[in-house]
Design an enzyme around this catalytic site. Structure first.
Site, PDB file in Angstrom:
ATOM      1  N   LYS A   1       1.044  -1.250   0.001  1.00  0.00           N
ATOM      2  CA  LYS A   1      -0.093   0.226  -0.038  1.00  0.00           C
ATOM      3  C   LYS A   1       0.917   1.188  -0.004  1.00  0.00           C
ATOM      4  O   LYS A   1       1.767   1.361   0.697  1.00  0.00           O
ATOM      5  CB  LYS A   1      -0.848  -0.039   1.296  1.00  0.00           C
ATOM      6  CG  LYS A   1      -2.081   0.536   1.303  1.00  0.00           C
ATOM      7  CD  LYS A   1      -2.945   0.186   2.490  1.00  0.00           C
ATOM      8  CE  LYS A   1      -4.182   0.981   2.693  1.00  0.00           C
ATOM      9  NZ  LYS A   1      -4.925   1.038   3.953  1.00  0.00           N
TER      10      LYS A   1
HETATM   11  C1  E4P Z   1      -8.083   1.142   4.548  1.00  0.00           C
HETATM   12  O1  E4P Z   1      -7.329   0.885   3.668  1.00  0.00           O
HETATM   13  C2  E4P Z   1      -7.958   2.612   5.125  1.00  0.00           C
HETATM   14  O2  E4P Z   1      -6.743   2.807   5.669  1.00  0.00           O
HETATM   15  C3  E4P Z   1      -9.264   2.512   6.237  1.00  0.00           C
HETATM   16  O3  E4P Z   1     -10.323   2.212   5.634  1.00  0.00           O
HETATM   17  C4  E4P Z   1      -9.477   4.062   6.618  1.00  0.00           C
HETATM   18  O4  E4P Z   1     -10.327   4.112   7.550  1.00  0.00           O
HETATM   19  P1  E4P Z   1     -10.552   5.480   8.752  1.00  0.00           P
HETATM   20  O5  E4P Z   1     -10.934   6.632   7.952  1.00  0.00           O
HETATM   21  O6  E4P Z   1     -11.854   4.781   9.421  1.00  0.00           O
HETATM   22  O7  E4P Z   1      -9.256   5.399   9.502  1.00  0.00           O
END
Ligand code: E4P
Length: 217
Positions: A83
């Protein structure tokens, strides 16, 4: 639509795998910090538990270090998806990792223009954060609609991974728009099963059944 679990908590992931609904897992630096565990050990362990893609996020912000981190994360298991953030360095890293055959999830996407660049950089997944957009009064699902339209228009193969999901309605909206994946905090996956009329109806069925004195087995 595939369902990923948005968690770095081994216990939570294990509990949900049994449902058969977990097609993959996403983590981020905040989730790793919350787990209190080492990122390399945690990702390796999740990759053994889950057959599908497991997103592991780089921590650096410059291209050279990001690439080194990405290669190290990718070497942990064949189902690691590296990522990277949606920055110039992140997209450069994405392109190089994709050329080497590594799956890449481009994260922190907040505009369709960013999503277009991620697709052109060869991203396997684009992660638009719907909840964080809604939080500041913007239209998270409107962004998903824009990205799906653009990707369809040009037959772009990058999968739209709806992230920052806050409600079961987000899941339904993502499915209505034809998004490829949603990544869900465990509590939202649990909430998807629930409806008060299901509970009420089941209680009535059980009570009526007990009155019959019958047994199926
Ligand atoms: C997933 O890949 C993201 O990092 C995550 O869904 C972010 O979620 P949040 O906005 O609740 O931290």
């Amino acid at each position: 639509m595939k369902i990923f679990l948005d968690s770095a908590d081994i216990g939570e992931i294990e509990a949900h795998i049994a449902s058969g609904f977990v097609d993959g897992v996403t983590t981020n630096p905040s989730l790793i910090a919350k787990s209190g565990r080492n990122i390399l050990e945690t990702i390796a362990q999740i990759c053994e538990m889950v057959d599908g893609p497991v997103s592991a996020e780089v921590a650096a912000t410059d291209f050279e270090t990001m690439l080194k981190e990405g290669k190290k994360l990718a070497a942990l298991a064949p189902n690691v998806t590296v990522k990277v953030p949606l920055t110039e360095a992140g997209l450069r890293t994405c392109r190089v990792l994709r050329e080497a055959g590594t799956q890449v999830n481009v994260t922190l996407c907040f505009t369709a223009g960013q999503a277009l660049l991620a697709a052109k950089a060869g991203a396997t997944f684009i992660s638009p954060f719907v909840g964080r957009l809604d939080d500041i009064g913007h239209d998270g699902m409107g962004l998903i609609e824009e990205i799906c339209t653009i990707y369809d228009q040009y037959d772009m193969t990058t999968e739209v991974l709806v992230a920052s999901v806050r409600s079961t309605q987000h899941v339904v909206d993502a499915a209505m728009l034809g998004a490829d994946v949603v990544t869900l905090p465990p509590k939202i996956l649990t909430a998807l099963y629930k409806h008060p009329l299901t509970d009420k109806g089941l209680a009535a069925f059980i009570s009526d059944w007990e009155g019959t004195g019958q047994s199926i087995l």
